[in-house]
Design a protein around this motif. Structure first.
Motif, PDB file in Angstrom:
ATOM      1  N   LEU A   1       0.787  -1.364   0.031  1.00 41.38           N
ATOM      2  CA  LEU A   1      -0.290   0.005  -0.001  1.00 41.38           C
ATOM      3  C   LEU A   1       0.860   1.377  -0.051  1.00 41.38           C
ATOM      4  CD1 LEU A   1      -3.024  -0.964   2.522  1.00 41.38           C
ATOM      5  CD2 LEU A   1      -3.093  -0.497   0.044  1.00 41.38           C
ATOM      6  N   GLN A   2       2.114   1.282   0.581  1.00 40.54           N
ATOM      7  CA  GLN A   2       2.826   2.422   0.778  1.00 40.54           C
ATOM      8  C   GLN A   2       3.422   2.699  -0.628  1.00 40.54           C
ATOM      9  OE1 GLN A   2       5.391   1.553   3.995  1.00 40.54           O
ATOM     10  NE2 GLN A   2       3.846   2.399   5.526  1.00 40.54           N
ATOM     11  N   ALA A   3       3.876   1.624  -1.338  1.00 42.94           N
ATOM     12  CA  ALA A   3       4.199   1.913  -2.562  1.00 42.94           C
ATOM     13  C   ALA A   3       3.484   2.246  -3.724  1.00 42.94           C
ATOM     14  CB  ALA A   3       5.033   0.338  -3.156  1.00 42.94           C
ATOM     15  N   LEU A   4       2.230   2.258  -3.473  1.00 40.04           N
ATOM     16  CA  LEU A   4       1.191   2.854  -4.370  1.00 40.04           C
ATOM     17  C   LEU A   4       0.389   4.007  -3.999  1.00 40.04           C
ATOM     18  CD1 LEU A   4      -0.804  -0.754  -4.951  1.00 40.04           C
ATOM     19  CD2 LEU A   4       0.884   0.410  -6.594  1.00 40.04           C
ATOM     20  N   PRO A   5      -0.129   4.702  -4.711  1.00 38.44           N
ATOM     21  CA  PRO A   5      -0.877   6.091  -4.196  1.00 38.44           C
ATOM     22  C   PRO A   5      -1.987   5.945  -3.195  1.00 38.44           C
ATOM     23  CG  PRO A   5      -0.767   6.006  -6.814  1.00 38.44           C
ATOM     24  CD  PRO A   5      -0.538   4.491  -6.147  1.00 38.44           C
ATOM     25  N   CYS A   6      -2.182   6.801  -2.643  1.00 36.88           N
ATOM     26  CA  CYS A   6      -3.147   6.856  -1.387  1.00 36.88           C
ATOM     27  C   CYS A   6      -4.836   6.786  -2.084  1.00 36.88           C
ATOM     28  CB  CYS A   6      -3.131   7.922  -0.584  1.00 36.88           C
ATOM     29  SG  CYS A   6      -4.116   7.685   1.222  1.00 36.88           S
ATOM     30  N   VAL A   7      -5.176   5.715  -2.552  1.00 34.34           N
ATOM     31  CA  VAL A   7      -6.429   5.607  -3.202  1.00 34.34           C
ATOM     32  C   VAL A   7      -7.478   4.615  -2.456  1.00 34.34           C
ATOM     33  CG1 VAL A   7      -5.359   5.648  -5.532  1.00 34.34           C
ATOM     34  CG2 VAL A   7      -5.504   3.430  -4.496  1.00 34.34           C
ATOM     35  N   PRO A   8      -8.598   4.578  -2.844  1.00 35.77           N
ATOM     36  CA  PRO A   8      -9.627   3.717  -1.987  1.00 35.77           C
ATOM     37  C   PRO A   8      -9.089   2.173  -2.180  1.00 35.77           C
ATOM     38  CG  PRO A   8     -10.715   5.182  -3.443  1.00 35.77           C
ATOM     39  CD  PRO A   8      -9.465   5.337  -3.884  1.00 35.77           C
ATOM     40  N   VAL A   9      -9.601   1.541  -1.100  1.00 32.40           N
ATOM     41  CA  VAL A   9      -9.122  -0.033  -1.002  1.00 32.40           C
ATOM     42  C   VAL A   9     -10.505  -0.688  -0.947  1.00 32.40           C
ATOM     43  CG1 VAL A   9      -8.459  -1.559   0.661  1.00 32.40           C
ATOM     44  CG2 VAL A   9      -7.365   0.532   0.425  1.00 32.40           C
ATOM     45  N   SER A  10     -10.400  -1.796  -1.804  1.00 33.99           N
ATOM     46  CA  SER A  10     -11.727  -2.810  -2.020  1.00 33.99           C
ATOM     47  C   SER A  10     -10.965  -4.073  -1.092  1.00 33.99           C
ATOM     48  CB  SER A  10     -11.755  -2.977  -3.315  1.00 33.99           C
ATOM     49  OG  SER A  10     -12.760  -4.209  -3.589  1.00 33.99           O
ATOM     50  N   VAL A  11     -11.768  -4.494  -0.283  1.00 33.52           N
ATOM     51  CA  VAL A  11     -11.503  -5.864   0.304  1.00 33.52           C
ATOM     52  C   VAL A  11     -11.910  -7.027  -0.549  1.00 33.52           C
ATOM     53  CG1 VAL A  11     -11.469  -6.823   2.577  1.00 33.52           C
ATOM     54  CG2 VAL A  11     -11.489  -4.481   2.563  1.00 33.52           C
ATOM     55  N   GLU A  12     -11.114  -7.616  -1.102  1.00 27.94           N
ATOM     56  CA  GLU A  12     -11.774  -9.119  -1.911  1.00 27.94           C
ATOM     57  C   GLU A  12     -10.929 -10.114  -1.031  1.00 27.94           C
ATOM     58  OE1 GLU A  12     -12.537  -9.559  -6.199  1.00 27.94           O
ATOM     59  OE2 GLU A  12     -10.294  -9.956  -5.831  1.00 27.94           O
ATOM     60  N   ALA A  13     -11.707 -10.748  -0.221  1.00 24.36           N
ATOM     61  CA  ALA A  13     -11.303 -11.617   0.889  1.00 24.36           C
ATOM     62  C   ALA A  13     -12.209 -13.053   0.887  1.00 24.36           C
ATOM     63  CB  ALA A  13     -10.821 -11.167   2.093  1.00 24.36           C
ATOM     64  N   PRO A  14     -12.256 -13.690   0.037  1.00 20.83           N
ATOM     65  CA  PRO A  14     -13.165 -14.741   0.381  1.00 20.83           C
ATOM     66  C   PRO A  14     -12.438 -15.891   0.911  1.00 20.83           C
ATOM     67  CG  PRO A  14     -12.231 -14.987  -2.163  1.00 20.83           C
ATOM     68  CD  PRO A  14     -11.754 -13.765  -1.445  1.00 20.83           C
ATOM     69  N   VAL A  15     -12.836 -16.067   2.189  1.00 22.41           N
ATOM     70  CA  VAL A  15     -12.217 -16.994   3.226  1.00 22.41           C
ATOM     71  C   VAL A  15     -13.163 -18.475   3.358  1.00 22.41           C
ATOM     72  CG1 VAL A  15     -11.194 -15.168   4.589  1.00 22.41           C
ATOM     73  CG2 VAL A  15     -13.522 -15.878   5.172  1.00 22.41           C
ATOM     74  N   GLN A  16     -12.558 -19.312   3.860  1.00 24.60           N
ATOM     75  CA  GLN A  16     -13.037 -20.625   3.870  1.00 24.60           C
ATOM     76  C   GLN A  16     -13.829 -20.785   5.058  1.00 24.60           C
ATOM     77  OE1 GLN A  16      -9.528 -23.105   2.441  1.00 24.60           O
ATOM     78  NE2 GLN A  16     -10.989 -23.900   1.204  1.00 24.60           N
ATOM     79  N   TRP A  17     -13.715 -20.140   6.052  1.00 23.66           N
ATOM     80  CA  TRP A  17     -14.346 -20.550   7.346  1.00 23.66           C
ATOM     81  C   TRP A  17     -15.854 -19.970   7.146  1.00 23.66           C
ATOM     82  CZ3 TRP A  17     -15.667 -15.945  10.194  1.00 23.66           C
ATOM     83  CH2 TRP A  17     -15.109 -14.696  10.031  1.00 23.66           C
ATOM     84  N   ARG A  18     -16.701 -20.959   7.703  1.00 24.69           N
ATOM     85  CA  ARG A  18     -18.128 -20.854   7.612  1.00 24.69           C
ATOM     86  C   ARG A  18     -18.597 -19.755   8.797  1.00 24.69           C
ATOM     87  NH1 ARG A  18     -20.590 -24.531   4.540  1.00 24.69           N
ATOM     88  NH2 ARG A  18     -19.513 -26.579   4.032  1.00 24.69           N
ATOM     89  N   ALA A  19     -19.366 -18.930   8.321  1.00 32.60           N
ATOM     90  CA  ALA A  19     -20.083 -17.834   9.038  1.00 32.60           C
ATOM     91  C   ALA A  19     -20.881 -16.997   8.264  1.00 32.60           C
ATOM     92  CB  ALA A  19     -18.995 -16.905   9.735  1.00 32.60           C
ATOM     93  N   PRO A  20     -21.847 -16.499   8.882  1.00 35.97           N
ATOM     94  CA  PRO A  20     -22.914 -15.625   8.059  1.00 35.97           C
ATOM     95  C   PRO A  20     -22.068 -14.549   7.328  1.00 35.97           C
ATOM     96  CG  PRO A  20     -23.670 -15.953  10.085  1.00 35.97           C
ATOM     97  CD  PRO A  20     -22.442 -16.600  10.243  1.00 35.97           C
ATOM     98  N   ALA A  21     -22.656 -14.086   6.216  1.00 34.87           N
ATOM     99  CA  ALA A  21     -22.013 -13.084   5.529  1.00 34.87           C
ATOM    100  C   ALA A  21     -21.504 -11.689   6.137  1.00 34.87           C
ATOM    101  CB  ALA A  21     -22.908 -12.669   4.293  1.00 34.87           C
ATOM    102  N   GLY A  22     -22.490 -11.374   7.144  1.00 31.83           N
ATOM    103  CA  GLY A  22     -22.270 -10.209   7.914  1.00 31.83           C
ATOM    104  C   GLY A  22     -21.316 -10.317   8.678  1.00 31.83           C
ATOM    105  N   VAL A  23     -20.874 -11.680   9.306  1.00 30.07           N
ATOM    106  CA  VAL A  23     -19.837 -11.656  10.176  1.00 30.07           C
ATOM    107  C   VAL A  23     -18.608 -11.604   9.489  1.00 30.07           C
ATOM    108  CG1 VAL A  23     -18.789 -13.654  11.593  1.00 30.07           C
ATOM    109  CG2 VAL A  23     -21.201 -13.171  11.707  1.00 30.07           C
TER     110      VAL A  23
END
Length: 282
Positions: free
Chosen positions: A235-257
């Motif tokens: 992140l420090q090597a790139l401009p200070c731009v908006p961040v999108s969190v793209e993190a499909p994880v394998q643990w089972r939990a409701p989407a909101g959690v």
């Protein structure tokens, strides 16, 4: 109602792949409840296994999505995913998609390169940039190791044939790491190309097969800060731009959690990165 709990110095958006089971209006509600600043919306599915939803044009689902955006105050960072293929005819193929994105208030478009002829791909990408400008949108080419634009180097050669005001490059933390790009590679990118960035984390050792790279990319990432990728330095090597969190994880939990956990993790690494950012790199 307005989304609560926003604390980031720069906007953090929830990418659809993190909670892919949700429809666009459900995703907006989930992101607002978790405290995100914005969302990404998948208007065209990436695989045949994903649900086929009525997300192009003036459909009830799109109208409901617009209504929920208005109610929550969330912005739409990007829409996805456009694939540039050998048979792509930009103005015939992508008009309804871009019109829908403009109606929803998006500013960015996620694009993948699925054409081994990079000269033709670059021409189509440049044409897409000109066409998308009419809708107030900018296409961003995302290099991925299982596509025909595999890494930052290949994406750079394509972007150099385009007008930087009308096209950009999307750096995804997982693909950046899996192709073993360096901080110097990031620093060499023209800053005007970078309009937002996707973050997650990944396990070590790195996968060695395309099938495993694809599987991890779509199904088995880690939350930011939980793996082997130095996201703070990236992140420090790139401009200070908006961040999108793209993190499909394998643990089972409701989407909101899962969405709330992803936002907490993202805030942690973004805060560390921005606290250590040199003034000239902002």
């Amino acid at each position: 109602m307005a989304a609560a709990g926003r604390q980031s110095a720069r906007p953090i958006s929830l990418a659809p792949l993190t909670v892919l089971e949700l429809s666009p209006p459900e995703l907006v509600a989930c992101a607002a409840g978790a405290g995100y600043d914005g969302v990404g919306l998948r208007l065209v599915r990436a695989t045949d296994e994903e649900p086929l939803r009525p997300t192009i044009g003036d459909t009830p689902m799109i109208r409901e999505t617009r209504s929920r955006l208005d109610d929550t105050g969330l912005s739409v960072l990007d829409i996805e995913v456009l694939r540039l293929r050998p048979d792509t005819v930009v103005r015939d193929d992508f008009g309804p998609f871009l019109e829908t994105g403009a109606y929803l208030g998006a500013t960015q478009v996620l694009v993948t390169g699925n054409d081994t002829d990079h000269s033709r791909l670059a021409d189509n990408f440049a044409e897409l940039g000109r066409f998308a400008r009419d809708f107030g949108l900018v296409p961003n080419l995302e290099p991925m190791p299982w596509t025909d634009v595999r890494d930052l180097g290949e994406a750079t050669s394509i972007l150099r044939r385009c007008d930087g005001r009308e096209a950009g490059m999307l750096v995804d933390a997982l693909h950046y790491d899996r192709t073993q790009a360096t901080l110097d590679d990031l620093g060499a990118l023209p800053r005007e190309w970078i309009r937002y960035v996707q973050i997650c984390d990944g396990v070590f050792p790195r996968p060695t097969s395309l099938d495993e790279l694809r599987h991890q990319g779509r199904n088995a990432r880690l939350l930011p800060g939980e793996g082997c990728i130095d996201i703070v330095a990236m992140l420090q090597a790139l401009p200070c731009v908006p961040v999108s969190v793209e993190a499909p994880v394998q643990w089972r939990a409701p989407a909101g959690v899962r969405a709330r956990a992803a936002l907490r993790a993202a805030r942690g690494v973004v805060s560390l990165a921005d606290a250590g950012r040199l003034p000239l790199s902002a």
